[in-house]
Design an enzyme around this catalytic site. Structure first.
Site, PDB file in Angstrom:
ATOM      1  N   CYS A  71       1.039  -1.042  -0.047  1.00 55.11           N
ATOM      2  CA  CYS A  71       0.051  -0.058  -0.068  1.00 55.11           C
ATOM      3  C   CYS A  71       0.997   1.129   0.133  1.00 55.11           C
ATOM      4  O   CYS A  71       2.215   1.069   0.415  1.00 55.11           O
ATOM      5  CB  CYS A  71      -1.029   0.145   1.397  1.00 55.11           C
ATOM      6  N   ASP A  72       0.105   2.187  -0.336  1.00 49.63           N
ATOM      7  CA  ASP A  72       0.993   3.733  -0.439  1.00 49.63           C
ATOM      8  C   ASP A  72      -0.201   4.569  -0.531  1.00 49.63           C
ATOM      9  O   ASP A  72      -1.073   4.516  -1.097  1.00 49.63           O
ATOM     10  CB  ASP A  72       2.012   3.933  -1.587  1.00 49.63           C
TER      11      ASP A  72
END
Length: 198
Positions: A71-72
């Site tokens: 994720c980011d």
């Protein structure tokens, strides 16, 4: 089945464990700046998805885990992407500019499974409270805003300064449970497969 979280974010870990999923945590050593520099014309959603994919693939290629989620997150205001400030000066400038206003927090997700890899982005509009100068200074003094996208986080000291959220609240914490459920479903799995004791 065991999920591997390719992130050191305590917020993402807390979202998963709160939903009955205890992941293994392996932090990727991805050079985020290099990826961003290679995509100068990309949108915020393209950037967070590219970074999420790079993190998941880096961890996936170095472990024996069958399921890896990367994720980011990035905050976007006035069409500009606002990443981690890293310094008190930058955090102060951003918080002054953001107070009393709203922006979009984009969170990219990339899931690797034995049946393939899929990705998606969640977006939520975050309304920042009209913080006083003293509140901004006290918040900066905690150190928290220096290392999070947009210079704030809702699941820590920054929580009292977020007036409301429009959209997926989990995405603001860094990992959207509805998106994870959808990605698992697309590859033939159920989120319930990963609940404790399943």
């Amino acid at each position: 089945m065991k999920l591997c979280l390719a992130s050191k974010s305590p917020g993402r870990l807390q979202v998963l464990t709160g939903a009955g999923i205890t992941p293994d945590v392996i932090v990727s050593e991805v050079d985020e700046d290099a990826i961003l520099e290679a995509m100068p014309d990309a949108t915020a959603t393209e950037l967070v998805l590219a970074l999420a994919r790079a993190k998941a693939e880096a961890v996936g290629s170095s472990t024996s885990h069958d399921f890896v989620i990367g994720c980011d997150s990035m905050f976007e205001m006035d069409g500009k992407v606002v990443g981690k400030p890293h310094t008190e000066k930058v955090a102060r400038e951003r918080l002054h500019a953001m107070r009393g206003r709203a922006g979009d927090l984009h969170t990219g997700h990339w899931l690797i499974t034995p049946n393939g890899a899929v990705g998606a982005v969640s977006t939520a509009t975050v309304h920042v409270g009209n913080m006083t100068d003293a509140e901004i200074e006290a918040y900066i003094a905690t150190g928290e805003p220096l290392h999070v996208a947009g210079s704030f986080t809702i699941d820590g000291y920054g929580g009292p300064f977020i007036d409301r959220i429009e959209g997926d609240p989990h995405g603001v914490t860094g990992l959207s449970l509805p998106v994870l459920r959808s990605l698992l479903s697309q590859t033939g799995y159920s989120v319930t497969d990963f609940w404790h004791g399943s």
